[in-house]
Design a protein around this motif. Structure first.
Motif, short mmCIF file in Angstrom:
data_model
loop_
_atom_site.label_atom_id
_atom_site.label_comp_id
_atom_site.label_asym_id
_atom_site.label_seq_id
_atom_site.Cartn_x
_atom_site.Cartn_y
_atom_site.Cartn_z
N TRP A 36 -73.02 -35.75 10.91
CA TRP A 36 -72.90 -34.84 12.08
C TRP A 36 -71.66 -33.91 11.73
O TRP A 36 -70.70 -33.93 11.16
CB TRP A 36 -72.07 -35.75 13.38
CG TRP A 36 -73.01 -36.89 13.84
CD1 TRP A 36 -73.21 -38.10 13.44
CD2 TRP A 36 -74.05 -36.62 14.84
NE1 TRP A 36 -73.90 -38.78 14.11
CE2 TRP A 36 -74.47 -37.87 14.98
CE3 TRP A 36 -74.16 -35.74 15.75
CZ2 TRP A 36 -75.42 -38.30 15.95
CZ3 TRP A 36 -75.09 -35.94 16.84
CH2 TRP A 36 -75.71 -37.39 16.79
N TYR A 37 -72.07 -32.60 12.17
CA TYR A 37 -71.16 -31.57 12.29
C TYR A 37 -71.01 -31.38 13.69
O TYR A 37 -71.51 -31.67 14.56
CB TYR A 37 -71.73 -30.15 11.76
CG TYR A 37 -71.62 -30.10 10.04
CD1 TYR A 37 -72.48 -30.96 9.43
CD2 TYR A 37 -70.83 -29.26 9.77
CE1 TYR A 37 -72.50 -30.91 7.97
CE2 TYR A 37 -70.90 -29.06 8.18
CZ TYR A 37 -71.70 -29.95 7.54
OH TYR A 37 -71.42 -29.79 6.07
N ARG A 38 -69.74 -30.29 14.14
CA ARG A 38 -69.49 -29.82 15.29
C ARG A 38 -68.86 -28.43 15.23
O ARG A 38 -68.66 -27.93 14.01
CB ARG A 38 -68.56 -30.56 15.99
CG ARG A 38 -67.15 -30.79 15.56
CD ARG A 38 -66.04 -31.80 16.30
NE ARG A 38 -64.82 -31.80 15.46
CZ ARG A 38 -63.78 -32.57 15.91
NH1 ARG A 38 -64.15 -33.52 16.82
NH2 ARG A 38 -62.44 -32.59 15.24
N GLN A 39 -69.18 -27.79 16.39
CA GLN A 39 -68.91 -26.28 16.21
C GLN A 39 -68.37 -25.87 17.72
O GLN A 39 -68.88 -26.00 18.76
CB GLN A 39 -69.88 -25.39 16.00
CG GLN A 39 -69.55 -24.08 15.92
CD GLN A 39 -70.94 -23.38 15.27
OE1 GLN A 39 -71.92 -23.74 15.26
NE2 GLN A 39 -70.63 -22.26 14.58
N VAL A 40 -67.01 -25.21 17.81
CA VAL A 40 -66.54 -24.69 18.69
C VAL A 40 -66.85 -23.19 18.62
O VAL A 40 -67.01 -22.39 17.87
CB VAL A 40 -65.01 -24.85 18.90
CG1 VAL A 40 -64.38 -24.14 20.05
CG2 VAL A 40 -64.84 -26.37 18.84
N SER A 41 -67.36 -22.54 20.04
CA SER A 41 -67.55 -21.18 19.91
C SER A 41 -66.54 -20.30 19.29
O SER A 41 -65.40 -20.49 19.62
CB SER A 41 -67.75 -20.71 21.26
OG SER A 41 -68.05 -19.31 21.49
N GLY A 42 -67.00 -19.42 18.42
CA GLY A 42 -66.24 -18.56 17.70
C GLY A 42 -65.51 -19.13 16.49
O GLY A 42 -64.83 -18.56 15.77
#
Length: 117
Positions: A36-42
């Motif tokens: 799993w990866y995660r990403q926050v906008s920007g």
């Protein structure tokens, strides 16, 4: 055609728990590493946790002791148990799987996890 389908995201209060699942499907697809990866906008996408077919595990420092990754090789499915969630865990979580034969990396479409009171 390989597909990864995630489930389990949603809204949870700080200190709460969620369990994400990701099932990989496709003819003769066998997964090596999954995770799993995660990403926050920007911001850039960051690795959360990874597990190899043999069971070796790697966690981001920020989730150690709170998140647990596991997998079911027979089902080509990876899970992420998230406990003691914090607002900074809020992100879109993407699962991935690396094919054994080709080392191609496949991605899911992402599931949103929101930690807020």
């Amino acid at each position: 055609q390989v597909q990864l389908v995630e489930s389990g995201g949603g809204l949870v209060q700080p200190g709460g728990s969620l369990r994400l699942s990701c099932a990989a499907s496709g003819s003769i697809f066998v997964a090596n590493a999954m995770g799993w990866y995660r990403q926050v906008s920007g911001k850039e996408r960051e690795l959360v946790a990874e597990i190899t077919r043999s069971g070796a595990i790697n966690y981001a420092e920020s989730v150690k002791g709170r998140f647990t990754i596991s997998r079911d090789n027979a089902k080509n499915t990876v899970y992420l148990e998230m406990n003691s969630l914090k607002p900074e865990d809020t992100a879109v979580y993407y699962c991935y799987a690396v094919a054994v034969l080709t080392y191609t990396k496949y991605w899911g479409k992402g599931t949103l996890v929101t930690v807020s009171s």
